[in-house]
Design a protein around this motif. Structure first.
Motif, short mmCIF file in Angstrom:
data_model
loop_
_atom_site.label_atom_id
_atom_site.label_comp_id
_atom_site.label_asym_id
_atom_site.label_seq_id
_atom_site.Cartn_x
_atom_site.Cartn_y
_atom_site.Cartn_z
N VAL A 4 -16.99 6.67 -2.86
CA VAL A 4 -16.10 5.75 -3.43
C VAL A 4 -14.89 6.33 -3.68
O VAL A 4 -14.71 7.29 -4.06
N SER A 5 -14.06 5.49 -4.02
CA SER A 5 -12.51 5.56 -4.21
C SER A 5 -12.40 5.52 -5.72
O SER A 5 -13.16 4.63 -6.39
N MET A 6 -11.66 6.30 -6.39
CA MET A 6 -11.33 6.10 -7.94
C MET A 6 -10.48 4.95 -7.91
O MET A 6 -9.81 4.28 -6.94
N ALA A 7 -10.73 4.22 -9.19
CA ALA A 7 -9.84 2.93 -9.40
C ALA A 7 -8.22 3.20 -9.41
O ALA A 7 -7.85 4.19 -9.91
N GLN A 8 -7.69 2.19 -8.77
CA GLN A 8 -6.05 2.23 -8.71
C GLN A 8 -5.73 1.49 -9.76
O GLN A 8 -5.83 0.09 -9.68
N VAL A 9 -5.22 1.92 -10.83
CA VAL A 9 -5.08 0.94 -12.22
C VAL A 9 -3.82 0.68 -12.35
O VAL A 9 -3.40 -0.30 -13.23
N THR A 10 -2.68 1.34 -11.63
CA THR A 10 -1.26 0.86 -11.92
C THR A 10 -0.94 -0.42 -11.15
O THR A 10 -1.45 -0.72 -9.95
N ASN A 11 -0.15 -1.36 -11.80
CA ASN A 11 0.36 -2.48 -11.19
C ASN A 11 1.92 -2.56 -11.57
O ASN A 11 2.13 -2.83 -12.49
N SER A 12 2.51 -2.11 -10.36
CA SER A 12 4.00 -2.07 -10.49
C SER A 12 4.44 -2.26 -8.99
O SER A 12 4.17 -1.68 -8.19
N PRO A 13 5.71 -2.87 -9.19
CA PRO A 13 6.66 -3.26 -7.73
C PRO A 13 7.03 -2.03 -7.21
O PRO A 13 7.27 -2.01 -6.13
N TYR A 14 7.33 -0.91 -7.89
CA TYR A 14 7.74 0.24 -7.41
C TYR A 14 6.71 0.95 -6.54
O TYR A 14 7.12 1.80 -5.71
N THR A 15 5.46 0.55 -6.59
CA THR A 15 4.53 1.14 -5.62
C THR A 15 4.67 0.57 -4.34
O THR A 15 3.97 1.11 -3.33
N PHE A 16 5.48 -0.15 -4.21
CA PHE A 16 5.75 -0.95 -2.78
C PHE A 16 6.30 0.27 -1.92
O PHE A 16 6.09 0.14 -0.65
N ASN A 17 6.85 1.37 -2.19
CA ASN A 17 7.61 2.36 -1.49
C ASN A 17 6.46 3.80 -1.39
O ASN A 17 5.90 3.90 -2.20
N GLY A 18 6.52 4.42 -0.33
CA GLY A 18 5.67 5.52 -0.20
C GLY A 18 4.29 5.07 -0.12
O GLY A 18 3.77 4.21 0.42
N VAL B 102 -1.33 2.38 -5.70
CA VAL B 102 -0.52 1.29 -4.99
C VAL B 102 -1.21 -0.22 -5.51
O VAL B 102 -2.28 -0.51 -5.32
N ARG B 103 -0.22 -0.94 -6.09
CA ARG B 103 -0.73 -2.36 -6.63
C ARG B 103 0.34 -3.13 -7.00
O ARG B 103 1.29 -2.63 -7.91
N TYR B 104 0.95 -4.06 -6.17
CA TYR B 104 1.99 -4.78 -6.67
C TYR B 104 1.80 -6.19 -6.11
O TYR B 104 1.17 -6.52 -5.25
N ASN B 105 2.50 -7.23 -6.66
CA ASN B 105 2.82 -8.40 -6.13
C ASN B 105 4.03 -9.05 -6.36
O ASN B 105 4.59 -9.28 -7.55
N ARG C 297 7.02 11.27 5.07
CA ARG C 297 7.43 10.52 6.30
C ARG C 297 6.21 9.58 6.30
O ARG C 297 5.12 10.01 6.25
N ASP C 298 6.67 8.21 6.75
CA ASP C 298 5.37 7.38 6.74
C ASP C 298 4.85 7.30 8.18
O ASP C 298 5.14 8.09 8.95
N PHE C 299 4.13 6.17 8.47
CA PHE C 299 3.58 6.11 9.84
C PHE C 299 4.62 5.99 11.01
O PHE C 299 4.31 6.51 11.87
N GLN C 300 5.68 5.40 10.53
CA GLN C 300 6.67 5.47 11.84
C GLN C 300 7.87 6.43 11.55
O GLN C 300 8.79 6.58 12.29
N GLY C 301 7.56 7.55 10.66
CA GLY C 301 8.26 8.54 10.62
C GLY C 301 9.66 8.27 9.52
O GLY C 301 10.59 9.11 9.55
N ASN C 302 9.69 7.41 8.95
CA ASN C 302 10.79 6.97 7.96
C ASN C 302 10.34 7.50 6.59
O ASN C 302 9.09 7.88 6.07
N ASN C 303 11.35 7.75 5.73
CA ASN C 303 11.41 8.48 4.53
C ASN C 303 11.29 7.36 3.19
O ASN C 303 10.80 7.49 2.34
N GLU C 304 11.62 6.06 3.90
CA GLU C 304 11.48 4.89 2.83
C GLU C 304 12.39 5.37 1.59
O GLU C 304 12.37 4.43 0.73
N GLY C 305 13.53 5.99 2.01
CA GLY C 305 14.57 5.90 0.64
C GLY C 305 14.06 6.77 -0.34
O GLY C 305 14.79 6.69 -1.54
#
Length: 423
Positions: free
Chosen positions: A20-34, A130-133, A308-316
């Motif tokens: 199983v995976s460890m819990a992802q506990v951070t909830n932040s809009p910054y996790t939208f990136n990377g 990763v956790r954001y809304n 680099r993400d799946f499309q080869g982008n750095n996402e800034g």
């Protein structure tokens, strides 16, 4: 016999946790990136010092920051397990909200292969969270008529590491180590698009669009470490340490599905590729009076500009730089009359230029940490740690996050594999 049963039980537990995976506990809009926020490698006792641990190792605790320092815990077989929680107040120019997350943080077992010479560990920890809304509105023009559409972006998941580490003492001053990790996990991103008004000009393609993207990642990462300890006074030592995690091209698959106005989901993309996880460098120095106090400084740089993400982008993303100044103090470890003199107290201040950019400014994170380890039953401990801080600035037009992270862990020490001697 009892120890054999305990050992077997812990191995069963480790096998279960590896599935199983460890819990992802951070909830932040910054996790939208990377790939999201990077979790500290340190365990709960280390987090009481802000994650400080590149140069310092303890006889009582597993060092998970620098594998070369595993040998400092060469007397005991040690099992460490911990949980984490995150309370976060998020504010931007449009409003604010508060959220809370909690879950399992780590499970690690270390064993002295050769007493004070070679120590190995196996365990499971989160690597990224990763956790954001996020909600936003968009103006759409159709047939010359404007209307508003609400976009809701949601993300969950992250990466975990199942690892095996080895630390070896070369001589009385130097040690080296290697951590080999299997990195795995999935990140789910969802776009919900709904019209805010009704109009005959609104095309069906804008009605209740639901787009789901699932990125599954797996592969191996490797981290080398080295450490030096030299005596500079009566029971006083200088510690130096460094570690390097190599850049890794992880295997990835991306599945994208879209549904519209209640229609069944349609797969629009199912591809395989690579995700580049960037290299990380740690360096640290500390001074300690054995069994009494320690003060140290750590620096960590992670090359997120190489991501680099799946499309080869750095996402800034930009390289991140973390600075930690902290230490610990134990009044009297041998005081049998005063329990609180045997408690270890920890504190630190940490500052980070994170990998995130917003409003043409790099997002900064400033926090303070404190914690303690409560001795229980011979050489075992209950560990507490708290980190409070702020990330981002409203003055710079960024999202501001005020957070409080609380950690609770248990360290179980025992001498399982010491050969008995008979006179």
């Amino acid at each position: 016999m009892i120890r054999k049963k305990i050992s077997k039980g812990l191995l069963v537990l480790m096998t279960f946790l590896s599935s199983v995976s460890m819990a992802q506990v951070t909830n932040s809009p910054y996790t939208f990136n990377g790939l999201g926020d990077v979790a500290d490698l340190g365990l709960i006792n280390t987090l009481g010092m802000g994650g400080l641990g590149v140069s310092y190792g303890s006889p009582w605790f597993i060092n998970n920051v620098n594998p070369a320092l595993l040998v400092r815990n060469g007397l005991f077989t040690t099992f460490d397990i911990g949980a984490a929680s995150d309370l976060r107040h998020i504010r931007d120019a449009s409003g604010s909200n508060t959220n809370f997350q909690a879950g399992l943080y780590n499970a690690i077992l270390s064993v002295p292969v050769s007493r004070d010479r070679w120590v190995a560990s196996i365990g499971l920890k989160p690597l990224t969270n990763v956790r954001y809304n996020i909600n936003s509105t968009q103006t759409v023009v159709s047939d010359g008529e404007e209307f508003e559409v609400q976009n809701q972006f949601q993300g969950t998941g992250g990466l975990s590491q199942f690892f095996i580490s080895n630390g070896v003492k070369l001589n009385k001053n130097f040690s080296v180590g290697l951590m080999s990790s299997y990195t795995f996990g999935a990140i789910t991103k969802t776009l919900l698009q709904n019209p805010l008004s009704s109009s005959s000009a609104i095309d069906d393609s804008f009605l209740f669009i639901n787009e789901d993207s699932i990125l599954s990642v797996s592969g191996f990462t490797f981290q080398l470490g080295g450490a030096y300890q030299g005596k500079i006074g009566n029971d006083t030592y200088l510690n130096l340490g460094g570690a390097y995690m190599f850049e890794s091209n992880l295997n990835a698959t991306e599945l994208v599905t879209i549904s519209n106005a209640g229609t069944p989901a349609d797969t629009v993309q199912n591809l395989s590729g690579k995700v580049t996880f960037p290299a990380t460098t740690w360096a640290g120095i500390s001074f300690e009076k054995r069994y009494k106090w320690m003060v140290g400084f750590d620096y960590r740089r992670q090359q997120w500009d190489k991501f680099r993400d799946f499309q080869g982008n750095n996402e800034g993303l930009r390289p991140s730089d973390l600075y930690i100044l902290g230490g610990k103090y134990t009044p009297n470890i041998n005081d049998v009359n005063n329990y609180w003199n045997r408690v270890t107290y920890r504190a630190a201040v940490r500052f980070e230029n994170t990998q995130y950019m917003q409003n043409n400014n790099q997002v900064q994170d400033l926090g303070i940490n404190f914690g303690l380890s409560l001795p229980v039953y011979t050489a075992s401990y209950i560990n507490f740690a708290v980190q409070v801080g702020q990330r981002g600035s409203l003055d710079k037009g960024q999202v501001r996050e005020n957070y409080a992270k609380i950690f609770l862990g248990f360290t179980f020490n025992d001498k399982w594999f010491i050969r008995r001697k008979l006179d």
